[in-house]
Design a protein around this motif. Sequence first.
Motif, PDB file in Angstrom:
ATOM      1  N   TYR A   1      -4.949  -7.424   7.753  1.00  0.00           N
ATOM      2  CA  TYR A   1      -4.474  -6.779   7.321  1.00  0.00           C
ATOM      3  C   TYR A   1      -4.539  -6.656   5.867  1.00  0.00           C
ATOM      4  CZ  TYR A   1      -2.919  -3.804  11.758  1.00  0.00           C
ATOM      5  OH  TYR A   1      -2.329  -3.374  12.968  1.00  0.00           O
TER       6      TYR A   1
ATOM      7  N   THR B   1       1.790   2.599  -3.396  1.00  0.00           N
ATOM      8  CA  THR B   1       1.407   2.766  -4.434  1.00  0.00           C
ATOM      9  C   THR B   1       1.286   4.088  -4.239  1.00  0.00           C
ATOM     10  OG1 THR B   1      -0.619   2.667  -3.276  1.00  0.00           O
ATOM     11  CG2 THR B   1      -0.194   0.420  -4.737  1.00  0.00           C
TER      12      THR B   1
ATOM     13  N   SER C   1      -6.988  -3.645   0.259  1.00  0.00           N
ATOM     14  CA  SER C   1      -8.046  -3.512  -1.039  1.00  0.00           C
ATOM     15  C   SER C   1      -7.299  -1.756  -0.741  1.00  0.00           C
ATOM     16  CB  SER C   1      -9.310  -3.292   0.071  1.00  0.00           C
ATOM     17  OG  SER C   1      -9.526  -4.309   0.216  1.00  0.00           O
ATOM     18  N   ALA C   2      -7.191  -0.994   0.089  1.00  0.00           N
ATOM     19  CA  ALA C   2      -6.292   0.307  -0.286  1.00  0.00           C
ATOM     20  C   ALA C   2      -5.856   0.751  -1.046  1.00  0.00           C
ATOM     21  CB  ALA C   2      -5.411   0.662   0.951  1.00  0.00           C
ATOM     22  N   ALA C   3      -4.743  -0.844  -1.578  1.00  0.00           N
ATOM     23  CA  ALA C   3      -3.340  -0.517  -2.136  1.00  0.00           C
ATOM     24  C   ALA C   3      -4.296  -0.640  -3.889  1.00  0.00           C
ATOM     25  CB  ALA C   3      -2.828  -1.926  -2.412  1.00  0.00           C
ATOM     26  N   TRP C   4      -5.109  -1.404  -3.977  1.00  0.00           N
ATOM     27  CA  TRP C   4      -6.095  -1.659  -5.404  1.00  0.00           C
ATOM     28  C   TRP C   4      -6.751  -0.513  -5.391  1.00  0.00           C
ATOM     29  CZ3 TRP C   4     -10.764  -1.298  -5.720  1.00  0.00           C
ATOM     30  CH2 TRP C   4     -12.012  -1.763  -7.083  1.00  0.00           C
ATOM     31  N   ALA C   5      -7.401   0.238  -4.687  1.00  0.00           N
ATOM     32  CA  ALA C   5      -8.094   1.145  -5.134  1.00  0.00           C
ATOM     33  C   ALA C   5      -7.010   2.598  -4.773  1.00  0.00           C
ATOM     34  CB  ALA C   5      -8.930   2.267  -3.864  1.00  0.00           C
ATOM     35  N   ARG C   6      -5.992   2.582  -4.711  1.00  0.00           N
ATOM     36  CA  ARG C   6      -4.758   3.495  -4.857  1.00  0.00           C
ATOM     37  C   ARG C   6      -4.560   3.044  -6.201  1.00  0.00           C
ATOM     38  NH1 ARG C   6      -3.203   7.941  -5.707  1.00  0.00           N
ATOM     39  NH2 ARG C   6      -0.718   8.781  -5.111  1.00  0.00           N
TER      40      ARG C   6
ATOM     41  N   VAL D   1      -7.433  -4.921   4.238  1.00  0.00           N
ATOM     42  CA  VAL D   1      -7.185  -3.741   4.935  1.00  0.00           C
ATOM     43  C   VAL D   1      -6.712  -3.120   4.112  1.00  0.00           C
ATOM     44  CG1 VAL D   1      -7.230  -2.090   5.805  1.00  0.00           C
ATOM     45  CG2 VAL D   1      -8.666  -3.949   7.366  1.00  0.00           C
ATOM     46  N   PHE D   2      -5.612  -3.470   4.055  1.00  0.00           N
ATOM     47  CA  PHE D   2      -4.711  -2.662   2.927  1.00  0.00           C
ATOM     48  C   PHE D   2      -3.920  -3.142   1.803  1.00  0.00           C
ATOM     49  CE2 PHE D   2      -3.400  -1.529   7.451  1.00  0.00           C
ATOM     50  CZ  PHE D   2      -3.248  -0.238   7.067  1.00  0.00           C
TER      51      PHE D   2
ATOM     52  N   PHE E   1       0.676  -1.241  -0.007  1.00  0.00           N
ATOM     53  CA  PHE E   1       0.055  -0.110   0.192  1.00  0.00           C
ATOM     54  C   PHE E   1       1.023   1.239   0.304  1.00  0.00           C
ATOM     55  CE2 PHE E   1      -2.044   3.311   2.606  1.00  0.00           C
ATOM     56  CZ  PHE E   1      -3.001   3.921   1.724  1.00  0.00           C
TER      57      PHE E   1
END
Length: 296
Positions: A277, A211, A283-288, A280-281, A208
């Motif tokens: 973890y 990215t 998914s955050a990495a994918w979204a970013r 959450v992270f 994450f």
Amino acid sequence: MSRAETATAPVVRASRFWWTFGLFRSELGTTFRRWRTLALLAVLAGVPVLIGVAVKIETSGGSGVGGGGPEGGGPAFIAQITNNGLFLVFTALAATLPFFLPMSVGVIAGDAVAGEANAGTLRYLLVAPAGRTRLLLSKYATTMTFCLVATLVVAVSALVTGAILFPLGDLTTISGTTIGFGEGLGRAFLIAVVVALSLVGIAALGLFVSTLTNSGIAAMATTVGLLITVQILDQIPQLHAIQPYFFSHYWLSFADLMREPVYWTELVKNLELQALYAAVFGSAAWARFTAKDITA
């Protein structure tokens, strides 16, 4: 959907699968050919050797190896190394898990995306039919492979060193019972797998962070800095209420696999926390990453 489209759908899916597998294989080759990766693995392999030699020198001097109550993790294992070299595997994993192993994973994960952006190769990797999601999954799968390889490097180095310097045989567990060498070897392998899975959270966090910037050095430094910060916070008694949510809190629970019977409570908590973890992270990495403006 027409008959022609129905007929070609399996071919398209198979083509995508092999392209994704080829991308993963390419990422693996690139990662494990880098001198940085080889240097990290060499350092990890050297830690058990240093521990084994230090214990051998100390025992040869007649002073013995002290420390390690029955309820301890690494200290309890290190007190048993002279009796059975297999305990060097458990000691080496306990010694490298708090910092060396996660630091290595943080370096690989932090450089996964940011390093490509800094080198100017990220745009070329996203040429169709790769796609951002497949590329990110390949990066994470490569990082997880490194987690397993790095852990096994420590375990195998410790096993070889232990076999050379100390006797091998039946093991006395932390609970005081005795198990055969074969079962002990099996538990050593299981512990190595659990340690590798314990690094899932820091791998997702590092990806994450990777990215968020185009600088590989900045991403690696930030990931390692977060690792050190969490490790420090996990030692402050006043923060006991939130410490069970730190990704590193249950890392040393792998010692419970050397009890008879095995204590599963903290082992399960550790794996659940790592999965949280990763979700959450990851998914955050994918979204970013999917929304990131790729300029290089």
